[in-house]
Design a protein around this motif. Structure first.
Motif, PDB file in Angstrom:
ATOM      1  N   ASP A 247       0.853  -1.180   0.000  1.00 40.71           N
ATOM      2  CA  ASP A 247       0.000   0.000   0.000  1.00 40.71           C
ATOM      3  C   ASP A 247       0.894   1.236   0.000  1.00 40.71           C
ATOM      4  OD1 ASP A 247      -1.917   1.920   0.197  1.00 40.71           O
ATOM      5  OD2 ASP A 247      -2.689   1.284   2.154  1.00 40.71           O
ATOM      6  N   LEU A 248       0.946   1.915  -1.138  1.00 39.33           N
ATOM      7  CA  LEU A 248       1.772   3.120  -1.274  1.00 39.33           C
ATOM      8  C   LEU A 248       0.962   4.393  -1.077  1.00 39.33           C
ATOM      9  CD1 LEU A 248       3.895   2.120  -4.410  1.00 39.33           C
ATOM     10  CD2 LEU A 248       4.391   1.702  -1.993  1.00 39.33           C
ATOM     11  N   THR A 249      -0.315   4.246  -0.751  1.00 40.92           N
ATOM     12  CA  THR A 249      -1.183   5.414  -0.614  1.00 40.92           C
ATOM     13  C   THR A 249      -0.638   6.439   0.379  1.00 40.92           C
ATOM     14  OG1 THR A 249      -3.035   3.898  -1.034  1.00 40.92           O
ATOM     15  CG2 THR A 249      -3.582   6.127  -0.323  1.00 40.92           C
ATOM     16  N   PRO A 250      -0.072   6.030   1.540  1.00 40.44           N
ATOM     17  CA  PRO A 250       0.440   7.039   2.471  1.00 40.44           C
ATOM     18  C   PRO A 250       1.472   7.979   1.848  1.00 40.44           C
ATOM     19  CG  PRO A 250       0.264   4.929   3.576  1.00 40.44           C
ATOM     20  CD  PRO A 250      -0.011   4.664   2.123  1.00 40.44           C
ATOM     21  N   LEU A 251       2.275   7.475   0.910  1.00 41.97           N
ATOM     22  CA  LEU A 251       3.280   8.327   0.260  1.00 41.97           C
ATOM     23  C   LEU A 251       2.642   9.391  -0.618  1.00 41.97           C
ATOM     24  CD1 LEU A 251       5.908   5.638  -0.836  1.00 41.97           C
ATOM     25  CD2 LEU A 251       6.282   7.476   0.819  1.00 41.97           C
ATOM     26  N   THR A 252       1.397   9.177  -1.035  1.00 46.58           N
ATOM     27  CA  THR A 252       0.719  10.148  -1.893  1.00 46.58           C
ATOM     28  C   THR A 252      -0.179  11.086  -1.100  1.00 46.58           C
ATOM     29  OG1 THR A 252      -1.229   8.760  -2.363  1.00 46.58           O
ATOM     30  CG2 THR A 252       0.724   8.417  -3.720  1.00 46.58           C
ATOM     31  N   LYS A 253      -0.303  10.847   0.192  1.00 43.88           N
ATOM     32  CA  LYS A 253      -1.124  11.706   1.047  1.00 43.88           C
ATOM     33  C   LYS A 253      -0.273  12.634   1.912  1.00 43.88           C
ATOM     34  CE  LYS A 253      -4.834   9.664  -0.450  1.00 43.88           C
ATOM     35  NZ  LYS A 253      -5.679  10.329  -1.477  1.00 43.88           N
ATOM     36  N   ASP A 254       1.004  12.316   2.037  1.00 43.63           N
ATOM     37  CA  ASP A 254       1.927  13.126   2.835  1.00 43.63           C
ATOM     38  C   ASP A 254       3.181  13.372   2.012  1.00 43.63           C
ATOM     39  OD1 ASP A 254       3.675  14.277   4.616  1.00 43.63           O
ATOM     40  OD2 ASP A 254       3.506  12.711   6.149  1.00 43.63           O
ATOM     41  N   ASP A 255       3.312  14.580   1.482  1.00 45.02           N
ATOM     42  CA  ASP A 255       4.428  14.878   0.584  1.00 45.02           C
ATOM     43  C   ASP A 255       5.767  14.967   1.296  1.00 45.02           C
ATOM     44  OD1 ASP A 255       2.500  14.957  -1.338  1.00 45.02           O
ATOM     45  OD2 ASP A 255       2.585  17.118  -1.701  1.00 45.02           O
ATOM     46  N   GLU A 256       5.745  15.003   2.607  1.00 40.98           N
ATOM     47  CA  GLU A 256       6.993  15.049   3.378  1.00 40.98           C
ATOM     48  C   GLU A 256       7.509  13.650   3.706  1.00 40.98           C
ATOM     49  OE1 GLU A 256       8.552  17.950   3.861  1.00 40.98           O
ATOM     50  OE2 GLU A 256       6.885  18.744   2.671  1.00 40.98           O
ATOM     51  N   GLU A 261      12.667   5.761   3.448  1.00 39.31           N
ATOM     52  CA  GLU A 261      12.348   5.339   4.814  1.00 39.31           C
ATOM     53  C   GLU A 261      11.090   4.481   4.837  1.00 39.31           C
ATOM     54  OE1 GLU A 261      11.227   7.443   9.088  1.00 39.31           O
ATOM     55  OE2 GLU A 261      12.431   8.543   7.602  1.00 39.31           O
ATOM     56  N   TYR A 262      10.087   4.887   4.085  1.00 38.75           N
ATOM     57  CA  TYR A 262       8.832   4.137   4.042  1.00 38.75           C
ATOM     58  C   TYR A 262       9.078   2.704   3.566  1.00 38.75           C
ATOM     59  CZ  TYR A 262       3.951   3.003   2.957  1.00 38.75           C
ATOM     60  OH  TYR A 262       2.704   2.409   2.913  1.00 38.75           O
ATOM     61  N   SER A 263       9.897   2.562   2.527  1.00 39.54           N
ATOM     62  CA  SER A 263      10.158   1.241   1.939  1.00 39.54           C
ATOM     63  C   SER A 263      11.021   0.380   2.848  1.00 39.54           C
ATOM     64  CB  SER A 263      10.834   1.406   0.576  1.00 39.54           C
ATOM     65  OG  SER A 263      10.081   2.246  -0.271  1.00 39.54           O
ATOM     66  N   VAL A 264      12.058   0.971   3.398  1.00 47.09           N
ATOM     67  CA  VAL A 264      12.982   0.215   4.248  1.00 47.09           C
ATOM     68  C   VAL A 264      12.294  -0.251   5.525  1.00 47.09           C
ATOM     69  CG1 VAL A 264      15.099   0.409   5.634  1.00 47.09           C
ATOM     70  CG2 VAL A 264      15.067   1.261   3.284  1.00 47.09           C
ATOM     71  N   ASN A 265      11.295   0.478   5.980  1.00 46.83           N
ATOM     72  CA  ASN A 265      10.581   0.052   7.189  1.00 46.83           C
ATOM     73  C   ASN A 265       9.886  -1.295   7.004  1.00 46.83           C
ATOM     74  OD1 ASN A 265      11.299   2.053   8.995  1.00 46.83           O
ATOM     75  ND2 ASN A 265       9.602   3.403   8.432  1.00 46.83           N
ATOM     76  N   TYR A 266       9.453  -1.622   5.766  1.00 45.29           N
ATOM     77  CA  TYR A 266       8.912  -2.957   5.502  1.00 45.29           C
ATOM     78  C   TYR A 266       9.970  -4.024   5.803  1.00 45.29           C
ATOM     79  CZ  TYR A 266       4.682  -1.292   3.075  1.00 45.29           C
ATOM     80  OH  TYR A 266       3.480  -0.724   2.750  1.00 45.29           O
ATOM     81  N   VAL A 267      11.196  -3.756   5.383  1.00 49.75           N
ATOM     82  CA  VAL A 267      12.296  -4.701   5.589  1.00 49.75           C
ATOM     83  C   VAL A 267      12.642  -4.795   7.074  1.00 49.75           C
ATOM     84  CG1 VAL A 267      14.658  -5.289   4.929  1.00 49.75           C
ATOM     85  CG2 VAL A 267      13.170  -4.120   3.288  1.00 49.75           C
ATOM     86  N   LYS A 268      12.620  -3.680   7.751  1.00 52.31           N
ATOM     87  CA  LYS A 268      12.923  -3.678   9.184  1.00 52.31           C
ATOM     88  C   LYS A 268      11.887  -4.479   9.967  1.00 52.31           C
ATOM     89  CE  LYS A 268      15.470   0.694   9.364  1.00 52.31           C
ATOM     90  NZ  LYS A 268      15.483   2.102   9.848  1.00 52.31           N
TER      91      LYS A 268
END
Length: 282
Positions: A247-256, A261-268
């Motif tokens: 779900d990439l929607t959060p990246l399109t709702k918050d431009d900051e 970081e968003y992607s690597v957190n899945y790996v973490k």
């Protein structure tokens, strides 16, 4: 309908006027190469097939240069191969009854340039005109460089739109790195059991790839069955065909929000899960 690269191509299977064909799109896929749509955005294709109120639109951003070739295509020049791949993508759009098929024709090197203005402007125009409810992109953990770059150019284009024009849902889909490794709660499950007979015809038109020894048609069918069977060990299967997405929607709702970081957190989160599971039994 004019796009910025001289090699662009617009194809509308039912010959509706181009602007109308783009505006009626409800599910849009934007990918790097010919045949990526039929793998990554297959859910959208089948959700819209034979539906009066839902239409699938496809965008391929690159020109298909550098494709492997074998058999009857072995002696084709790069220019000839690009034409073959363009026609194959048109055939897939016809089989899947897409509302519109846009091939932007950029070299991969252009797409890999951050904020590449011509490509980003083309993508912004498509998104503005279509305003799809659901958008299918490459996932940012894909292991193909052009796929990751295409995702980033799409994100740049989306972030230039006002919030009310952005898609309701944005999914990062599987192609060259599958997503079975995602934690259960991180997986978006896309059931693809509607029109199960469509997968082979859609991928089968890409003869230049299949003749070269890449049996994507068989591989993708097997993968979807495997995803459904191995999704959960303690329940019976509710579908026989399943694909996974982020779900990439959060990246399109918050431009900051940082896409790295968003992607690597899945790996973490996967790392933590593996660590804690082992720890429990030691």
């Amino acid at each position: 309908m004019q796009f910025r690269h001289s090699k662009h191509d617009v194809y509308i299977p039912d010959e509706t006027q181009a602007e109308a064909a783009l505006k009626r799109v409800t599910h849009l896929g934007i990918v790097s190469h010919q045949d990526d749509l039929e793998i990554a955005a297959y859910h959208g294709i089948t959700e819209c097939f034979k539906q009066k109120e839902q239409w699938f639109g496809g965008v391929v951003v690159t020109d298909g240069a550098g494709s492997p070739r074998k058999g009857p295509y072995e002696s084709y020049t790069d220019e000839e191969m690009q034409k073959v791949r363009l026609i194959e993508q048109r055939k897939a759009a016809y089989v899947g009854e897409y509302s519109i098929m846009v091939q932007l024709g950029y070299p991969s090197d252009d797409i890999k340039k951050p904020q590449h203005a011509p490509a980003v402007e083309d993508l912004k125009f498509i998104l503005e005109q279509a305003q799809p409810k659901i958008l299918y992109l490459h996932n940012p953990c894909d292991r193909h460089d052009t796929h990751v770059a295409t995702f980033l150019r799409c994100l740049e284009a989306i972030r230039q739109l006002p919030m009310e024009q952005r898609p309701e849902k944005v999914y990062g889909c599987e192609v060259w790195r599958k997503l079975d490794w995602l934690l259960h709660d991180d997986k978006v499950m896309l059931w693809v059991d509607k029109h199960p007979h469509m997968l082979r015809p859609l991928l089968g038109v890409f003869d230049s790839q299949i003749s070269g020894g890449k049996r994507y048609d068989l591989a993708e069918e097997g993968l979807r069955h495997a995803n459904a069977t191995y999704f959960d060990s303690h329940t019976t299967d509710k579908t026989s065909l399943l694909t996974f997405a982020m779900d990439l929607t959060p990246l399109t709702k918050d431009d900051e929000m940082c896409p790295i970081e968003y992607s690597v957190n899945y790996v973490k989160r996967l790392e933590t899960d593996v660590h804690d599971r082992l720890k429990r039994f030691m």
